[in-house]
Scaffold this motif. Structure first.
Motif, PDB file in Angstrom:
ATOM      1  N   MET A  72       0.838  -1.181   0.000  1.00  0.00           N
ATOM      2  CA  MET A  72       0.000   0.000   0.000  1.00  0.00           C
ATOM      3  C   MET A  72       0.885   1.247   0.000  1.00  0.00           C
ATOM      4  N   ILE A  73       0.558   2.185  -0.872  1.00  0.00           N
ATOM      5  CA  ILE A  73       1.299   3.446  -0.982  1.00  0.00           C
ATOM      6  C   ILE A  73       0.553   4.522  -0.202  1.00  0.00           C
ATOM      7  N   LEU A  74       1.289   5.234   0.655  1.00  0.00           N
ATOM      8  CA  LEU A  74       0.702   6.306   1.449  1.00  0.00           C
ATOM      9  C   LEU A  74       0.711   7.615   0.666  1.00  0.00           C
ATOM     10  N   GLU A  75      -0.247   8.472   1.004  1.00  0.00           N
ATOM     11  CA  GLU A  75      -0.248   9.795   0.409  1.00  0.00           C
ATOM     12  C   GLU A  75      -0.727  10.819   1.417  1.00  0.00           C
ATOM     13  N   SER A  76      -0.280  12.019   1.201  1.00  0.00           N
ATOM     14  CA  SER A  76      -0.638  13.157   2.015  1.00  0.00           C
ATOM     15  C   SER A  76      -1.422  14.110   1.121  1.00  0.00           C
ATOM     16  N   ASN A  77      -2.580  14.598   1.603  1.00  0.00           N
ATOM     17  CA  ASN A  77      -3.432  15.475   0.789  1.00  0.00           C
ATOM     18  C   ASN A  77      -3.897  16.680   1.583  1.00  0.00           C
ATOM     19  N   ALA A  78      -4.085  17.791   0.876  1.00  0.00           N
ATOM     20  CA  ALA A  78      -4.675  18.994   1.460  1.00  0.00           C
ATOM     21  C   ALA A  78      -5.292  19.801   0.322  1.00  0.00           C
ATOM     22  N   THR A  79      -6.399  20.487   0.618  1.00  0.00           N
ATOM     23  CA  THR A  79      -7.112  21.270  -0.389  1.00  0.00           C
ATOM     24  C   THR A  79      -7.651  22.548   0.243  1.00  0.00           C
ATOM     25  N   ILE A  80      -7.650  23.626  -0.532  1.00  0.00           N
ATOM     26  CA  ILE A  80      -8.231  24.890  -0.067  1.00  0.00           C
ATOM     27  C   ILE A  80      -8.710  25.694  -1.273  1.00  0.00           C
ATOM     28  N   GLN A  81      -9.647  26.588  -1.036  1.00  0.00           N
ATOM     29  CA  GLN A  81     -10.112  27.523  -2.067  1.00  0.00           C
ATOM     30  C   GLN A  81      -9.537  28.896  -1.748  1.00  0.00           C
ATOM     31  N   ILE A  82      -8.926  29.513  -2.753  1.00  0.00           N
ATOM     32  CA  ILE A  82      -8.335  30.843  -2.604  1.00  0.00           C
ATOM     33  C   ILE A  82      -9.090  31.814  -3.500  1.00  0.00           C
ATOM     34  N   GLN A  83      -9.479  32.935  -2.928  1.00  0.00           N
ATOM     35  CA  GLN A  83     -10.278  33.919  -3.651  1.00  0.00           C
ATOM     36  C   GLN A  83      -9.403  34.802  -4.544  1.00  0.00           C
ATOM     37  N   LYS A  84      -8.654  34.165  -5.407  1.00  0.00           N
ATOM     38  CA  LYS A  84      -7.796  34.849  -6.384  1.00  0.00           C
ATOM     39  C   LYS A  84      -7.833  34.045  -7.672  1.00  0.00           C
ATOM     40  N   PRO A  85      -7.582  34.707  -8.813  1.00  0.00           N
ATOM     41  CA  PRO A  85      -7.544  33.993 -10.090  1.00  0.00           C
ATOM     42  C   PRO A  85      -6.399  32.983 -10.142  1.00  0.00           C
ATOM     43  N   VAL A  86      -6.573  31.960 -10.958  1.00  0.00           N
ATOM     44  CA  VAL A  86      -5.574  30.899 -11.103  1.00  0.00           C
ATOM     45  C   VAL A  86      -4.180  31.466 -11.388  1.00  0.00           C
ATOM     46  N   LYS A  87      -4.086  32.435 -12.266  1.00  0.00           N
ATOM     47  CA  LYS A  87      -2.774  32.984 -12.631  1.00  0.00           C
ATOM     48  C   LYS A  87      -2.044  33.563 -11.415  1.00  0.00           C
ATOM     49  N   GLU A  88      -2.763  34.258 -10.540  1.00  0.00           N
ATOM     50  CA  GLU A  88      -2.146  34.826  -9.332  1.00  0.00           C
ATOM     51  C   GLU A  88      -1.723  33.729  -8.361  1.00  0.00           C
ATOM     52  N   VAL A  89      -2.540  32.705  -8.224  1.00  0.00           N
ATOM     53  CA  VAL A  89      -2.199  31.599  -7.329  1.00  0.00           C
ATOM     54  C   VAL A  89      -0.980  30.851  -7.869  1.00  0.00           C
ATOM     55  N   PHE A  90      -0.962  30.602  -9.173  1.00  0.00           N
ATOM     56  CA  PHE A  90       0.177  29.940  -9.803  1.00  0.00           C
ATOM     57  C   PHE A  90       1.462  30.725  -9.530  1.00  0.00           C
ATOM     58  N   GLU A  91       1.429  32.044  -9.739  1.00  0.00           N
ATOM     59  CA  GLU A  91       2.611  32.881  -9.475  1.00  0.00           C
ATOM     60  C   GLU A  91       2.973  32.865  -7.999  1.00  0.00           C
ATOM     61  N   GLY A  92       1.970  32.718  -7.149  1.00  0.00           N
ATOM     62  CA  GLY A  92       2.225  32.630  -5.716  1.00  0.00           C
ATOM     63  C   GLY A  92       3.013  31.401  -5.332  1.00  0.00           C
ATOM     64  N   ILE A  93       2.966  30.388  -6.175  1.00  0.00           N
ATOM     65  CA  ILE A  93       3.685  29.135  -5.902  1.00  0.00           C
ATOM     66  C   ILE A  93       5.035  29.091  -6.600  1.00  0.00           C
ATOM     67  N   VAL A  94       5.108  29.464  -7.867  1.00  0.00           N
ATOM     68  CA  VAL A  94       6.356  29.290  -8.624  1.00  0.00           C
ATOM     69  C   VAL A  94       7.353  30.432  -8.430  1.00  0.00           C
ATOM     70  N   ASN A  95       6.882  31.601  -8.014  1.00  0.00           N
ATOM     71  CA  ASN A  95       7.734  32.776  -7.882  1.00  0.00           C
ATOM     72  C   ASN A  95       8.297  32.862  -6.464  1.00  0.00           C
ATOM     73  N   PRO A  96       9.632  32.772  -6.315  1.00  0.00           N
ATOM     74  CA  PRO A  96      10.199  32.781  -4.963  1.00  0.00           C
ATOM     75  C   PRO A  96       9.960  34.088  -4.211  1.00  0.00           C
ATOM     76  N   GLU A  97       9.735  35.189  -4.912  1.00  0.00           N
ATOM     77  CA  GLU A  97       9.429  36.446  -4.219  1.00  0.00           C
ATOM     78  C   GLU A  97       8.122  36.324  -3.441  1.00  0.00           C
ATOM     79  N   ASN A  98       7.198  35.526  -3.928  1.00  0.00           N
ATOM     80  CA  ASN A  98       5.951  35.267  -3.209  1.00  0.00           C
ATOM     81  C   ASN A  98       6.132  34.180  -2.160  1.00  0.00           C
ATOM     82  N   MET A  99       6.765  33.079  -2.554  1.00  0.00           N
ATOM     83  CA  MET A  99       6.926  31.931  -1.644  1.00  0.00           C
ATOM     84  C   MET A  99       7.652  32.311  -0.356  1.00  0.00           C
ATOM     85  N   THR A 100       8.604  33.244  -0.443  1.00  0.00           N
ATOM     86  CA  THR A 100       9.346  33.637   0.758  1.00  0.00           C
ATOM     87  C   THR A 100       8.488  34.482   1.706  1.00  0.00           C
TER      88      THR A 100
END
Length: 146
Positions: A1-29
């Motif tokens: 059996m393979i284990l997995e970790s999951n989490a989900t949330i809704q963010i009140q921002k457009p996909v493009k802003e959320v994507f940049e929030g993840i890939v851009n280190p200026e946001n991630m920091t």
């Protein structure tokens, strides 16, 4: 059996802003890491540093599908996949899945801890992207006390 970790949330921002929030280190920091050697991009390796740990963590095998998904490896046994789903109200559902470890006592502990860790990641990202609040700031200082 393979284990997995999951989490989900809704963010009140457009996909493009959320994507940049993840890939851009200026946001991630602002809500997750203290340092990054660069932007998350397909085929690239970056190094992440967290304020509560002395170690640096290589993030590799990065795969990006613009505004849709981000996947990477930072634990050789697992793959993290973050998917973004645009909703009709222009908000975004963010799902995190990390999987790959075999079921045993240590890995079960890992799955429980990481599910909480990814929930924390999502809550901190939501607070930052929606309100500019940095929830992680000082939140884990107690871990550095020896």
């Amino acid at each position: 059996m393979i284990l997995e970790s999951n989490a989900t949330i809704q963010i009140q921002k457009p996909v493009k802003e959320v994507f940049e929030g993840i890939v851009n280190p200026e946001n991630m920091t602002k809500y997750f890491i203290s340092e990054s050697s660069g932007r998350l991009e397909t085929g690239k390796e970056v190094i992440w540093k967290f304020p509560e740990f002395d170690d640096k963590f290589p993030v590799n095998e990065i795969k990006i599908d613009n505004n849709s998904s981000i996947s990477f490896v930072w634990d050789p046994e697992t793959v993290v996949k973050i998917t973004l789903e645009k909703l009709p109200d222009n908000s975004t559902i963010v799902r995190v899945n990390e999987n790959g470890k075999e079921l045993n006592e240590n890995n079960l502990k890992w799955a429980l801890e990481n599910s909480g860790g990814w929930a924390n990641f999502l809550a901190c990202m939501k607070a930052y992207l929606e309100y500019g609040i940095q929830l992680r700031k000082g939140a884990f200082d107690f871990m550095r006390i020896k």
